[in-house]
Design a protein around this motif. Structure first.
Motif, short mmCIF file in Angstrom:
data_model
loop_
_atom_site.label_atom_id
_atom_site.label_comp_id
_atom_site.label_asym_id
_atom_site.label_seq_id
_atom_site.Cartn_x
_atom_site.Cartn_y
_atom_site.Cartn_z
N LEU A 1 0.85 -1.20 0.00
CA LEU A 1 0.00 0.00 0.00
C LEU A 1 0.88 1.24 0.00
O LEU A 1 1.92 1.27 0.66
N VAL B 1 0.15 5.20 0.91
CA VAL B 1 -0.88 5.99 1.57
C VAL B 1 -0.31 7.36 1.88
O VAL B 1 0.85 7.48 2.27
N GLN C 1 -5.29 8.45 2.88
CA GLN C 1 -5.92 8.09 1.61
C GLN C 1 -4.99 7.15 0.84
O GLN C 1 -3.82 7.45 0.65
N THR C 2 -5.53 6.03 0.40
CA THR C 2 -4.73 5.06 -0.34
C THR C 2 -4.49 5.58 -1.75
O THR C 2 -5.43 5.93 -2.47
N ARG C 3 -3.22 5.61 -2.14
CA ARG C 3 -2.85 6.07 -3.48
C ARG C 3 -2.52 4.92 -4.40
O ARG C 3 -2.63 5.03 -5.61
N ALA D 1 -2.63 0.38 -4.24
CA ALA D 1 -2.83 -0.86 -3.50
C ALA D 1 -2.60 -2.03 -4.45
O ALA D 1 -3.18 -2.06 -5.53
N ARG E 1 -10.74 -5.74 1.84
CA ARG E 1 -9.61 -4.84 1.55
C ARG E 1 -9.82 -3.48 2.20
O ARG E 1 -8.90 -2.93 2.81
N ARG E 2 -11.02 -2.94 2.05
CA ARG E 2 -11.32 -1.62 2.61
C ARG E 2 -11.15 -1.63 4.14
O ARG E 2 -10.55 -0.73 4.72
N GLU F 1 -7.34 -2.11 5.02
CA GLU F 1 -6.60 -0.88 4.78
C GLU F 1 -6.89 0.16 5.85
O GLU F 1 -5.97 0.80 6.36
N VAL G 1 -3.90 1.44 8.23
CA VAL G 1 -3.51 2.84 8.06
C VAL G 1 -3.67 3.60 9.37
O VAL G 1 -2.78 4.35 9.78
N TYR H 1 6.54 -0.79 7.45
CA TYR H 1 6.22 0.47 6.78
C TYR H 1 7.36 1.46 6.91
O TYR H 1 8.23 1.35 7.76
N GLU I 1 3.61 12.28 -4.09
CA GLU I 1 2.25 11.76 -4.17
C GLU I 1 1.61 12.02 -5.53
O GLU I 1 0.91 11.17 -6.08
#
Length: 143
Positions: free
Chosen positions: A7, A9, A14-16, A18, A29-30, A33, A37, A60, A101
């Motif tokens: 991931l 993030v 906010q996931t950028r 995945a 998944r939601r 995550e 996060v 991470y 990002e």
């Protein structure tokens, strides 16, 4: 299999990007995550970069405004995964020139191509930056 998911993030959670290497439904998944996060972003810089969550070990690292989170099996080497994250960032830096990002958001397909060159079915298969970027550079020349 070592890597279960990757991931990227931002600081707001906010996931950028995945990429999953095992089947999970969209709802799973939601939820996963969101939990991961929240857990990782709440940690301070003084805490280590490894977190255990459910049956995963989360490794991470934060680079500028992006968090790179990798979910692995419990028997995976954490330091090797940190090195993989660093390699991924260096590869993106070489291609985008100091990745941020916005690069991920506007060139999502290239970020996925890089991951696909590096990881296959949850196993790291390529670590050479030039070998990872060669197909992407060919696609750039063709377009």
């Amino acid at each position: 299999m070592g890597i279960r998911f990757i991931l990227m993030v931002n600081k707001q959670g906010q996931t950028r990007l995945a990429q999953y290497y095992e089947y999970l439904t969209i709802e799973e998944r939601r939820a996963l995550e969101g939990e991961i996060v929240r857990k990782c972003l709440a940690r301070t810089e003084q805490q280590c970069s490894f977190v255990e969550h459910r049956n995963y070990k989360i490794v991470y690292r934060r680079y500028a405004s992006l968090f790179f989170l990798v979910g692995v099996d419990n028997d995976e080497n954490e330091l090797a995964i940190l090195e993989f994250i660093h390699l991924l960032v260096e590869t993106m830096d070489r291609h985008f020139g100091n990745v941020c990002e916005l690069d991920i958001m506007f060139h999502l397909e290239k970020a996925h191509f890089m991951l696909e060159e590096m990881v296959m079915n949850g196993c790291i298969v390529e670590t050479s930056k030039s070998n990872i970027l060669a197909p992407i550079q060919l696609m750039d020349k063709a377009s």
